[in-house]
Design a protein around this motif. Structure first.
Motif, short mmCIF file in Angstrom:
data_model
loop_
_atom_site.label_atom_id
_atom_site.label_comp_id
_atom_site.label_asym_id
_atom_site.label_seq_id
_atom_site.Cartn_x
_atom_site.Cartn_y
_atom_site.Cartn_z
N GLY A 339 1.57 15.01 30.26
CA GLY A 339 0.25 14.69 30.77
C GLY A 339 -0.45 13.60 29.97
N ALA A 340 -0.33 13.64 28.63
CA ALA A 340 -1.00 12.63 27.80
C ALA A 340 -0.44 11.23 28.09
CB ALA A 340 -0.84 12.98 26.33
N ARG A 341 0.86 11.15 28.27
CA ARG A 341 1.47 9.84 28.54
C ARG A 341 1.05 9.32 29.90
NH1 ARG A 341 8.00 8.57 28.34
NH2 ARG A 341 7.86 6.38 29.00
N LEU A 342 1.06 10.21 30.90
CA LEU A 342 0.65 9.79 32.23
C LEU A 342 -0.83 9.38 32.25
CD1 LEU A 342 2.42 12.49 34.43
CD2 LEU A 342 3.06 10.08 34.18
N PHE A 343 -1.64 10.09 31.48
CA PHE A 343 -3.06 9.73 31.40
C PHE A 343 -3.23 8.33 30.82
CE2 PHE A 343 -6.99 9.61 28.85
CZ PHE A 343 -7.92 9.73 29.88
N ALA A 344 -2.47 8.02 29.76
CA ALA A 344 -2.57 6.69 29.16
C ALA A 344 -2.10 5.61 30.15
CB ALA A 344 -1.73 6.63 27.88
N GLU A 345 -1.08 5.92 30.95
CA GLU A 345 -0.56 4.91 31.89
C GLU A 345 -1.55 4.62 33.01
OE1 GLU A 345 3.20 6.19 33.29
OE2 GLU A 345 4.18 6.13 31.32
N ILE A 346 -2.14 5.66 33.58
CA ILE A 346 -3.07 5.40 34.69
C ILE A 346 -4.41 4.86 34.16
CG2 ILE A 346 -2.00 7.11 36.18
CD1 ILE A 346 -4.30 8.99 35.57
N ARG A 347 -4.72 5.16 32.89
CA ARG A 347 -5.93 4.58 32.33
C ARG A 347 -5.78 3.07 32.18
NH1 ARG A 347 -7.56 6.77 26.59
NH2 ARG A 347 -5.58 5.70 26.16
N ASP A 348 -4.59 2.64 31.81
CA ASP A 348 -4.34 1.19 31.74
C ASP A 348 -4.39 0.55 33.12
OD1 ASP A 348 -4.04 1.47 29.03
OD2 ASP A 348 -1.84 1.60 29.09
#
Length: 508
Positions: A339-348
């Motif tokens: 979840g943390a990685r996906l959050f960083a990706e969609i935040r970018d």
């Protein structure tokens, strides 16, 4: 000092020259150069020369400057009344301090209450009637308007048929009554003014039609997803590993397993409410037992099936994460479940929501134990309703293509669009004589929301026909209702009904 040699008795009107004495009066006036102004005036008292007059002595009054028992000039009193009407009690009191003639809020309230309200012996020829909220959802009032002049006639403390009936009987003369679709006003006019022509506002009828169209869209929400060939301009490529039947079965299984917790809760609550209703339990008791609002329980009780509870709000409900769901599901199916990685990706990629929203969504995906479903682009219920109820020439090219695709996918909604177009033409041209034919057309569609609308219009057929034929409408009344909302906001909800009535009747 006054120099008049005679004055009229306020009781009998006799002119008297017999002086009885004199005294000083101090009158507050409007400010001069930002300074408080007090007029020191000497006036005389006269003795009434009429035998038997109850007014033995009286004081002279100077026109435009003095009034009986007044400590302010008429000019200052009018300024204070205007401040009270515009800014309400406490804000106006604070403003008077800045303007150098300080007055308390209670004094301003007394000034406004003493101001005479217009009294009419007869109702206007064209009367407008509408309700407004004193306490939204609980207490309502009624405003009466002269539709020809725009003058506010009266304000009633409730919206019941009994109150309006009593007012109409005390004020005869109404020939045309413009109202909404409310049954209480219709009953009052039929009882107290049976010869008056009732005009149902065509805007409200149009709103009723839009609500019915919305319900039709909800019933056919399976037609809202946009096929891939409409998005890409050609047929969508299919995976080589799956045949067409296998793909169809997988899509149905995934969509069934992707049923939200909200849908299951809705079915459970619907069963509980109907179970208690069959036992004779009232709405209030059910609301208390299930911990729900009375309005929610009433909606469940009136819904024949759980699917009928799905309204336009389900189509309007959106989240900041919705535009990123296709990317998230592709990444999830590719093996990235952090979840943390996906959050960083969609935040970018521009996501501005919280990580908690993302975790809630991924938790449902993880709990299903299945691959994340393919997110199809689809119209919302609200957007589809707008496409069906808007004039085709008012839509841009993309909206026109979406409307054409929706009508091509769903013949039932195509029929609904035809009914909407026919009604809009009838309303714009004021061809009320075509209403019976339109009612038959709408009833022939077989769609329950349109049939319910038809039944409601037929119960009020004469008023709706008049609304679609005459040029009268409730636009002026609705404008005054908006003005009342502003007056209520200025008073911060502290005004009693009599004060609110004065503010409404005397407002600019």
């Amino acid at each position: 000092m006054s120099t008049a040699v005679e004055a009229c008795c306020p009781a009998c009107g006799t002119v008297s020259r017999q002086r009885h004495g004199q005294y000083r009066r101090a009158l507050n006036d409007v400010t001069v150069s930002g300074r408080r102004t007090v007029i020191d005036l000497v006036v005389r008292r006269f003795r009434c020369a009429q035998d038997g007059c109850r007014q033995r002595t009286f004081s002279e009054q100077i026109a435009g400057l003095t009034e009986r028992f007044a400590r302010r000039t008429p000019r200052l009193r009018q300024v204070l009344e205007r401040l009270m009407l515009v800014a309400a009690g406490r804000p106006a009191a604070r403003l008077t301090q800045a303007l150098a003639f300080p007055v308390s809020a209670n004094t301003l309230l007394r000034l406004l209450r003493r101001r005479p309200t217009p009294q009419r012996a007869r109702a206007p020829r064209v009367l407008g009637v509408d309700d407004f909220a004193l306490r939204k959802g609980h207490v309502y009032g009624t405003i009466l308007l002269d539709m020809e002049t725009g003058e506010r006639v009266d304000v009633l403390p409730d919206r019941t048929a009994k109150t309006l009936t009593a007012w109409l009987r005390a004020h005869p003369g109404a020939e045309i009554v413009c109202r909404d679709r409310g049954g209480a006003y219709a009953e009052a006019v039929r009882t107290a003014a049976p010869n008056a022509v009732q005009v149902a506002d065509r805007f409200h009828v149009w709103r009723n039609l839009c609500d019915a169209v919305e319900k039709c869209v909800v019933l056919h929400r399976d037609c809202l997803p946009v096929p891939a060939d409409e998005l890409t301009g050609g047929p969508a490529p299919k995976p080589a590993s799956l045949s067409a039947p296998a793909e169809h079965v997988l899509e149905k299984r995934v969509s069934a397993e992707w049923d939200s917790v909200r849908a299951s809760t809705r079915r459970q609550r619907h069963a509980e409410v109907h179970g208690l209703r069959e036992k004779g339990v009232g709405i209030s008791a059910i609301a208390e037992a299930l911990g729900l609002d009375r309005k929610t329980v009433r909606r469940y009780a009136h819904a024949a099936t759980p699917e009928d509870m799905v309204s336009d709000r389900a189509g309007q409900r959106s989240s900041r994460i919705d535009p990123f769901l296709p990317y998230l599901h592709d990444r999830w199916n590719a093996g990235c479940t952090d979840g943390a990685r996906l959050f960083a990706e969609i935040r970018d990629r521009g996501y501005t929501g919280s990580q908690r929203t993302l975790r809630r969504h991924l938790q449902a995906v993880r709990a299903s134990g299945k691959p994340a479903p393919t997110i199809k682009k689809q119209l919302s219920v609200r957007r589809a309703t707008i496409l069906l109820t808007s004039h085709p020439t008012h839509l841009d090219e993309n909206a026109a293509l979406r409307r054409k695709g929706l009508l091509g996918r769903c013949p039932e909604l195509d029929t609904v669009a035809a009914c909407v177009a026919a009604f809009a033409t009838m309303m714009a041209d004021l061809d009320g004589h075509r209403l019976p034919a339109w009612l038959d057309q709408a009833h022939a569609t077989g769609l329950q929301p349109l049939r319910s609308l038809v039944n409601g219009i037929r119960q009020d057929l004469a008023a709706v026909t008049a609304g679609l034929t005459l040029h009268w409408n409730s636009g002026r009344v609705e404008g005054n209702v908006n003005r009342i909302k502003r007056i209520k906001r200025d008073g911060y909800g502290r005004a009693s009904f009599d004060l609110l009535r004065h503010q409404i009747l005397h407002a600019d």
